[in-house]
Design a protein around this motif. Structure first.
Motif, PDB file in Angstrom:
ATOM      1  N   LEU A  67       6.410   4.007  -4.812  1.00 46.65           N
ATOM      2  CA  LEU A  67       7.113   4.052  -3.662  1.00 46.65           C
ATOM      3  C   LEU A  67       6.750   5.326  -2.557  1.00 46.65           C
ATOM      4  N   VAL A  68       6.581   6.408  -3.106  1.00 45.31           N
ATOM      5  CA  VAL A  68       6.301   7.495  -2.171  1.00 45.31           C
ATOM      6  C   VAL A  68       4.935   7.060  -1.393  1.00 45.31           C
ATOM      7  N   VAL A  69       4.187   6.531  -2.119  1.00 41.03           N
ATOM      8  CA  VAL A  69       2.739   6.083  -1.567  1.00 41.03           C
ATOM      9  C   VAL A  69       2.853   5.199  -0.466  1.00 41.03           C
ATOM     10  N   ALA A  70       3.787   4.137  -0.618  1.00 42.31           N
ATOM     11  CA  ALA A  70       3.956   2.951   0.130  1.00 42.31           C
ATOM     12  C   ALA A  70       4.740   3.552   1.315  1.00 42.31           C
ATOM     13  N   LEU A  71       5.589   4.452   1.291  1.00 45.48           N
ATOM     14  CA  LEU A  71       6.292   5.131   2.322  1.00 45.48           C
ATOM     15  C   LEU A  71       5.331   5.725   3.294  1.00 45.48           C
ATOM     16  N   ALA A  72       4.537   6.643   2.451  1.00 48.40           N
ATOM     17  CA  ALA A  72       3.487   7.410   3.163  1.00 48.40           C
ATOM     18  C   ALA A  72       2.540   6.480   4.153  1.00 48.40           C
ATOM     19  N   ARG A  73       2.133   5.449   3.528  1.00 49.36           N
ATOM     20  CA  ARG A  73       1.250   4.565   4.195  1.00 49.36           C
ATOM     21  C   ARG A  73       1.791   3.920   5.199  1.00 49.36           C
ATOM     22  N   LEU A  74       3.053   3.685   5.509  1.00 46.71           N
ATOM     23  CA  LEU A  74       3.969   2.895   6.391  1.00 46.71           C
ATOM     24  C   LEU A  74       4.288   4.091   7.561  1.00 46.71           C
ATOM     25  N   SER A  75       3.979   5.361   7.311  1.00 50.61           N
ATOM     26  CA  SER A  75       4.330   6.539   7.973  1.00 50.61           C
ATOM     27  C   SER A  75       3.529   6.412   9.450  1.00 50.61           C
ATOM     28  N   LYS A  76       4.047   6.790  10.601  1.00 52.68           N
ATOM     29  CA  LYS A  76       3.548   7.005  11.737  1.00 52.68           C
ATOM     30  C   LYS A  76       2.659   8.330  11.874  1.00 52.68           C
ATOM     31  N   LEU A  77       2.662   9.119  10.899  1.00 54.64           N
ATOM     32  CA  LEU A  77       1.732  10.218  10.895  1.00 54.64           C
ATOM     33  C   LEU A  77       0.138   9.857  10.460  1.00 54.64           C
ATOM     34  N   TRP A  78      -0.446   9.884  11.375  1.00 56.95           N
ATOM     35  CA  TRP A  78      -1.926   9.270  11.064  1.00 56.95           C
ATOM     36  C   TRP A  78      -2.655  10.040   9.806  1.00 56.95           C
ATOM     37  N   LEU A  79      -2.388  11.423   9.790  1.00 55.78           N
ATOM     38  CA  LEU A  79      -2.957  12.254   8.548  1.00 55.78           C
ATOM     39  C   LEU A  79      -2.435  11.609   7.298  1.00 55.78           C
ATOM     40  N   LEU A  80      -1.065  11.757   7.314  1.00 58.05           N
ATOM     41  CA  LEU A  80      -0.472  11.349   6.022  1.00 58.05           C
ATOM     42  C   LEU A  80      -0.899   9.913   5.602  1.00 58.05           C
ATOM     43  N   ARG A  81      -0.729   8.992   6.568  1.00 57.86           N
ATOM     44  CA  ARG A  81      -1.205   7.517   6.209  1.00 57.86           C
ATOM     45  C   ARG A  81      -2.509   7.447   5.769  1.00 57.86           C
ATOM     46  N   GLY A  82      -3.538   8.285   6.478  1.00 55.04           N
ATOM     47  CA  GLY A  82      -4.790   8.284   6.156  1.00 55.04           C
ATOM     48  C   GLY A  82      -5.137   8.705   4.783  1.00 55.04           C
ATOM     49  N   ILE A  83      -4.427   9.810   4.428  1.00 57.40           N
ATOM     50  CA  ILE A  83      -4.657  10.461   3.031  1.00 57.40           C
ATOM     51  C   ILE A  83      -4.216   9.499   1.839  1.00 57.40           C
ATOM     52  N   PHE A  84      -3.216   8.873   2.013  1.00 57.72           N
ATOM     53  CA  PHE A  84      -2.619   8.039   1.049  1.00 57.72           C
ATOM     54  C   PHE A  84      -3.444   6.663   0.862  1.00 57.72           C
ATOM     55  N   THR A  85      -4.031   6.252   2.011  1.00 59.37           N
ATOM     56  CA  THR A  85      -4.796   5.136   2.134  1.00 59.37           C
ATOM     57  C   THR A  85      -6.240   5.369   1.482  1.00 59.37           C
ATOM     58  N   ILE A  86      -6.714   6.638   1.702  1.00 58.49           N
ATOM     59  CA  ILE A  86      -8.037   6.790   0.796  1.00 58.49           C
ATOM     60  C   ILE A  86      -7.734   6.803  -0.789  1.00 58.49           C
ATOM     61  N   TYR A  87      -6.531   7.513  -1.135  1.00 62.38           N
ATOM     62  CA  TYR A  87      -6.189   7.523  -2.537  1.00 62.38           C
ATOM     63  C   TYR A  87      -5.941   6.084  -3.030  1.00 62.38           C
ATOM     64  N   VAL A  88      -5.427   5.124  -2.617  1.00 65.59           N
ATOM     65  CA  VAL A  88      -5.331   3.885  -2.988  1.00 65.59           C
ATOM     66  C   VAL A  88      -6.606   3.121  -2.863  1.00 65.59           C
ATOM     67  N   GLU A  89      -7.504   3.415  -2.029  1.00 67.40           N
ATOM     68  CA  GLU A  89      -8.754   2.490  -2.012  1.00 67.40           C
ATOM     69  C   GLU A  89      -9.678   3.138  -3.087  1.00 67.40           C
ATOM     70  N   ILE A  90      -9.826   4.512  -3.303  1.00 65.19           N
ATOM     71  CA  ILE A  90     -10.621   5.089  -4.275  1.00 65.19           C
ATOM     72  C   ILE A  90     -10.006   4.735  -5.612  1.00 65.19           C
ATOM     73  N   ILE A  91      -8.590   4.901  -6.062  1.00 62.00           N
ATOM     74  CA  ILE A  91      -8.099   4.570  -7.085  1.00 62.00           C
ATOM     75  C   ILE A  91      -8.362   2.965  -7.963  1.00 62.00           C
ATOM     76  N   ARG A  92      -8.022   2.080  -6.468  1.00 62.51           N
ATOM     77  CA  ARG A  92      -8.179   0.579  -6.974  1.00 62.51           C
ATOM     78  C   ARG A  92      -9.773   0.250  -7.373  1.00 62.51           C
ATOM     79  N   GLY A  93     -10.616   1.162  -6.701  1.00 64.04           N
ATOM     80  CA  GLY A  93     -12.146   0.817  -6.879  1.00 64.04           C
ATOM     81  C   GLY A  93     -12.539   1.316  -8.400  1.00 64.04           C
ATOM     82  N   ILE A  94     -11.920   2.057  -9.114  1.00 68.10           N
ATOM     83  CA  ILE A  94     -12.416   2.788 -10.388  1.00 68.10           C
ATOM     84  C   ILE A  94     -11.711   1.850 -11.641  1.00 68.10           C
TER      85      ILE A  94
END
Length: 267
Positions: free
Chosen positions: A73-100
């Motif tokens: 839930l925390v990650v989802a809310l962060a990815r929906l945030s209007k803060l581009w830095l926060l959104r970008g960090i957690f988007t990278i986390y999701v993409e990396i984790i899903r790829g391993i």
């Protein structure tokens, strides 16, 4: 005035209160009982030997899933945030984790992460970090949580985005803050939408706990392998282990189905 005919009741009203798929659960349990009674050696010995592994599997699944729900839930809310830095960090986390693969992540947390901490301790001259030893159960839960939170965040995000934007606008017009609107308006509706995929994630997590056997956790799979190695019989232990996993997953599926029916939105 025409009286309503009971036979013309809605399909939901005519549904039986008993989920007939429970018969499959009872059939699998009956098969286990038959095997134990008909051939106590080896099936009864196997069941006694692996029973502690069953509890380790269930405990790991429940603890990991609770943490996955929170972190997802925390990650989802962060990815929906209007803060581009926060959104970008957690988007990278999701993409990396899903790829391993999950197995590779578990091996990393158990074998690679402790040396990283120890090297950091050497750099900082910290005896506590230098002498750090990985706890298998903790690392297994950590690895599963980090991995599945990435998938769960996508489930949350899809559920939140499925709610019409007018709901948020109406809540804000009533004087609610963004977080109040999320808590009291958006999330309660989104949770009903995402219950089926959340239930599916729980069942997948339950099955994937078999992977923690490679990091020295005495779960059901590891106990089955230990029995096979010590008794030199390859067939019966895995029959029993498979049936026990099947019972747990079938019961989980029926519980999820029950919750879905109780919270289903009539359309």
């Amino acid at each position: 005035m025409q009286t309503a005919n009971p036979s013309q009741a809605s399909p939901n009203a005519r549904k039986t209160s008993i989920d007939q798929w429970w018969l499959l659960v009872f059939a699998v349990i009956a098969l286990i009982v038959i095997l134990v009674i008909a051939q106590p050696n080896p099936y009864q010995r196997i069941l006694i030997f692996v029973q502690d592994g069953v509890w380790v599997t269930l405990r790991t699944t429940m603890i990991s899933f609770v943490l996955v729900l929170i972190l997802g839930l925390v990650v989802a809310l962060a990815r929906l945030s209007k803060l581009w830095l926060l959104r970008g960090i957690f988007t990278i986390y999701v993409e990396i984790i899903r790829g391993i693969p999950v197995l590779v992540q578990l091996l990393f947390w158990y074998f690679a992460f402790p040396p990283i901490i120890q090297n950091l301790g050497t750099s900082l001259n910290s005896p506590a970090l230098i002498n750090y030893k990985a706890d298998p159960n903790f690392m297994a839960i950590l690895g599963l949580t980090i991995c599945y939170a990435a998938y769960m965040s996508e489930v949350y995000r899809a559920g939140i985005q499925s709610i019409p934007k007018g709901q948020m606008e109406a809540a804000r017009s009533l004087g609610m803050t963004y977080f109040q609107a999320m808590r009291y308006v958006i999330l309660p509706q989104a949770i009903r939408v995402i219950l089926p995929p959340v239930g599916n994630e729980f069942i997948t997590l339950l099955k994937d706990t078999s992977l923690i056997s490679v990091v020295a956790v005495s779960d059901l799979t590891r106990r089955g392998r230990e029995f096979m190695a010590s008794n030199f019989i390859p067939i019966q232990p895995w029959i029993m282990v498979s049936l026990l996993y099947l019972v747990m997953t079938l019961i989980s599926a029926r519980v999820v189905h029950y919750i879905e029916q109780k919270t289903k939105i009539e359309r």
